[in-house]
Design an enzyme around this catalytic site. Sequence first.
Site, PDB file in Angstrom:
ATOM      1  N   HIS A 273       1.038  -1.050   0.237  1.00  0.00           N
ATOM      2  CA  HIS A 273      -0.071  -0.142   0.172  1.00  0.00           C
ATOM      3  C   HIS A 273       0.705   1.405  -0.096  1.00  0.00           C
ATOM      4  O   HIS A 273       0.430   2.005  -0.263  1.00  0.00           O
ATOM      5  CB  HIS A 273      -1.065   0.091   1.198  1.00  0.00           C
ATOM      6  CG  HIS A 273      -1.656   1.082   1.107  1.00  0.00           C
ATOM      7  ND1 HIS A 273      -2.475   2.103   0.421  1.00  0.00           N
ATOM      8  CD2 HIS A 273      -1.509   2.431   1.964  1.00  0.00           C
ATOM      9  CE1 HIS A 273      -2.641   3.117   0.492  1.00  0.00           C
ATOM     10  NE2 HIS A 273      -2.206   3.772   1.712  1.00  0.00           N
ATOM     11  N   CYS A 274       2.252   0.989   0.867  1.00  0.00           N
ATOM     12  CA  CYS A 274       3.228   2.595   0.545  1.00  0.00           C
ATOM     13  C   CYS A 274       3.555   3.097  -0.180  1.00  0.00           C
ATOM     14  O   CYS A 274       3.529   4.100  -0.709  1.00  0.00           O
ATOM     15  CB  CYS A 274       3.596   2.501   2.022  1.00  0.00           C
ATOM     16  SG  CYS A 274       3.561   1.842   3.752  1.00  0.00           S
ATOM     17  N   ILE A 275       4.145   2.412  -0.833  1.00  0.00           N
ATOM     18  CA  ILE A 275       5.534   2.810  -2.002  1.00  0.00           C
ATOM     19  C   ILE A 275       4.723   2.973  -2.898  1.00  0.00           C
ATOM     20  O   ILE A 275       5.241   4.196  -3.844  1.00  0.00           O
ATOM     21  CB  ILE A 275       6.177   2.610  -2.183  1.00  0.00           C
ATOM     22  CG1 ILE A 275       7.274   2.148  -0.708  1.00  0.00           C
ATOM     23  CG2 ILE A 275       7.399   2.468  -3.271  1.00  0.00           C
ATOM     24  CD1 ILE A 275       8.871   1.634  -0.609  1.00  0.00           C
TER      25      ILE A 275
END
Length: 437
Positions: A273-275
Site C-alpha cells: 500500500h505504501c510505496i
Amino acid sequence: MNTYSVLRKKIRDKSAVITVVGLGYVGLPIALEFCKKGYKVFGLDNNTRRIKKLKDGISYIDDISTEDVKKINKKKNFSATTNAGVLKLSDVIIVCVPTPLRKIKEPDISYIIDASRSMRKQMRPGQLIIVESTTYPGTTREVILPELEKSGLRLGEDFYLAFSPERIDPGNPKYSLTNIPKIIGGMDEKDTELGKFLYSRIIDKVVGVSSTEAAEVTKLLENTFRIVNIGLINEFAILCNKLGIDVWEVIRAADTKPFGFMPFYPGPGIGGHCIPADPMYLSWKARKVGFETKMIDIAAKTNRKIPNYVVKRAVNILKKGKKDVRRAKVLIIGAAYKKDVNDLRESPALDIIKDLMKRGIKVQYHDNHVPYLKIHDIKMRSRKLTVELLKKQDFVIVVTDHSYLDYKKIAGNSKLILDTRNVFWKNKIKGENIIKL
Ligand SMILES: NC(=O)c1ccc[n+]([C@@H]2O[C@H](COP(=O)([O-])OP(=O)(O)OC[C@H]3O[C@@H](n4cnc5c(N)ncnc54)[C@H](O)[C@@H]3O)[C@@H](O)[C@H]2O)c1
C-alpha cells in the site's frame, strides 16, 4: 485538574482506556502492544469478519501470531468490536484506517472522514486523538480538526489532536513496532507532549516535531525517497542488461563505499500500500499549490513499467529457446508484494500474471502465504511446489523471494528461471538455467 493533567495521569497509571480504530497491518499490532503493557484496549473495526476472527482468537496478519491473539484474549483487557460506542469510553483514540488511491491516482481519504464523523458523534471532554493513517500534509488540520470541532468541544481544552505516521515494516524480523523510532506532531506543543508521553510507554524512541503537517510529510518524504531510488535502480538495471553488465555485482561494488551510497535493488516492480500510493498523496498536494513533483512522477512511471519489462524479458528468452510462446507454461513463484508477507495489494505478480495470460501463456503460481488470488474475473489457487510441477514448466519466474522456499529444489528441477530478486546468488546457488533480471 485540567484535561491535560488528567490524561497524563491516566496514561502514567495505565488507567487510560485506548481505542484503536482500524485493526489492519498497522492498527492490530499497536492495539496488542498497549494491551501487553496493561492498558484496557478496544479494537474498533467495521469489518465484521476481522472482528469475528479476533474474538475467535485467530490472527489474519503475518506479523501477529494466532498465539499472540489467544494470549491477549486470555488477559481480558482487549475487546474487538464493531460498536463505535466504545469511542465515548476512551481516553485515547488512535486512527489507523486505510488511505488508498482512487482510480485516477488521487488520495482517497474517505475512510479518514468516516472515522472523524464517528469520533465527532461520540466525543466527550478529556480525549487525546492521534491519527496514524498516511496522508497528505494538511489533512489533520484542514479535514479532521473541523469535523471534530463540530462536536462543540474545544481543541487544547477539551481534546488534543496529533498526527503520528506509522513506519511498521511487515515481515521485517529486525525492526518491529517497538524499536522503530516514532515521529509525532501535534496541533500544539501540549498535543505533541501528550502523544510522546503515550507512545513512550510502548516505543523505545519517540521524536516530536513542530506540527501535524511536519509529521504528515515526514512519512511522505520517507516513501518518496524509496520510490525515487527504486525507480532509479530499476532504470539502471534495464540499462545494465542492455550493456551486458551484471547490475547486482555493480550495486555490491558501489556498496563498499562507506559513505554517500545506499544500496537499492531492482525487482519485479513495486507493491504494497505504501510505496506506490504515498508519493501520489504528495504529488496531489503539490499540484494544489501549483508545484510539479517531477521526480515522483518519473519514478512512478518507471516503476509501473517494470512488470511488463519482466514479461518481455521472459518472452524474449522463450523465443530465443525457439519455444512457441503461446504454448508455453509458466510458473510464478511468489505472489505477495514482498517476502514473508501475505499482502497482495498492488503486487507486481498480479500485473505479470495478467500480462502473460494476455499473450496466451498458461500461467500458474505458487505462494504458501497467498493460498488463492483473484485478478478481475480470474481466480487462481496456489499450486504445491513439487518436483513434478517444476519439471512441467517451460519457464519459472521468481517474483517474491520468500524465506521458506527451497531454492535448491527450484534450481535443480526447472528448465529456465528468471530471478527478479537475485535470490539464487544470495543462496549461493549457481546454474546455467538461472537468468538474473
Ligand atoms: N501496511 C503497512 O505496512 C503500513 C505501514 C505504514 C503505514 N501504513 C498506513 O496505515 C494505514 C492503515 O494501513 P493498513 O495496512 O493497516 O490497512 P488495512 O486495510 O490492513 O486495515 C485498515 C482497517 O481499517 C478498517 N476500517 C476502515 N474504515 C473504518 C472505520 N471508519 N471504522 C473502523 N474501522 C475502519 C478496515 O476494515 C481495516 O480492517 C494506511 O494509511 C496505510 O497507508 C501502512
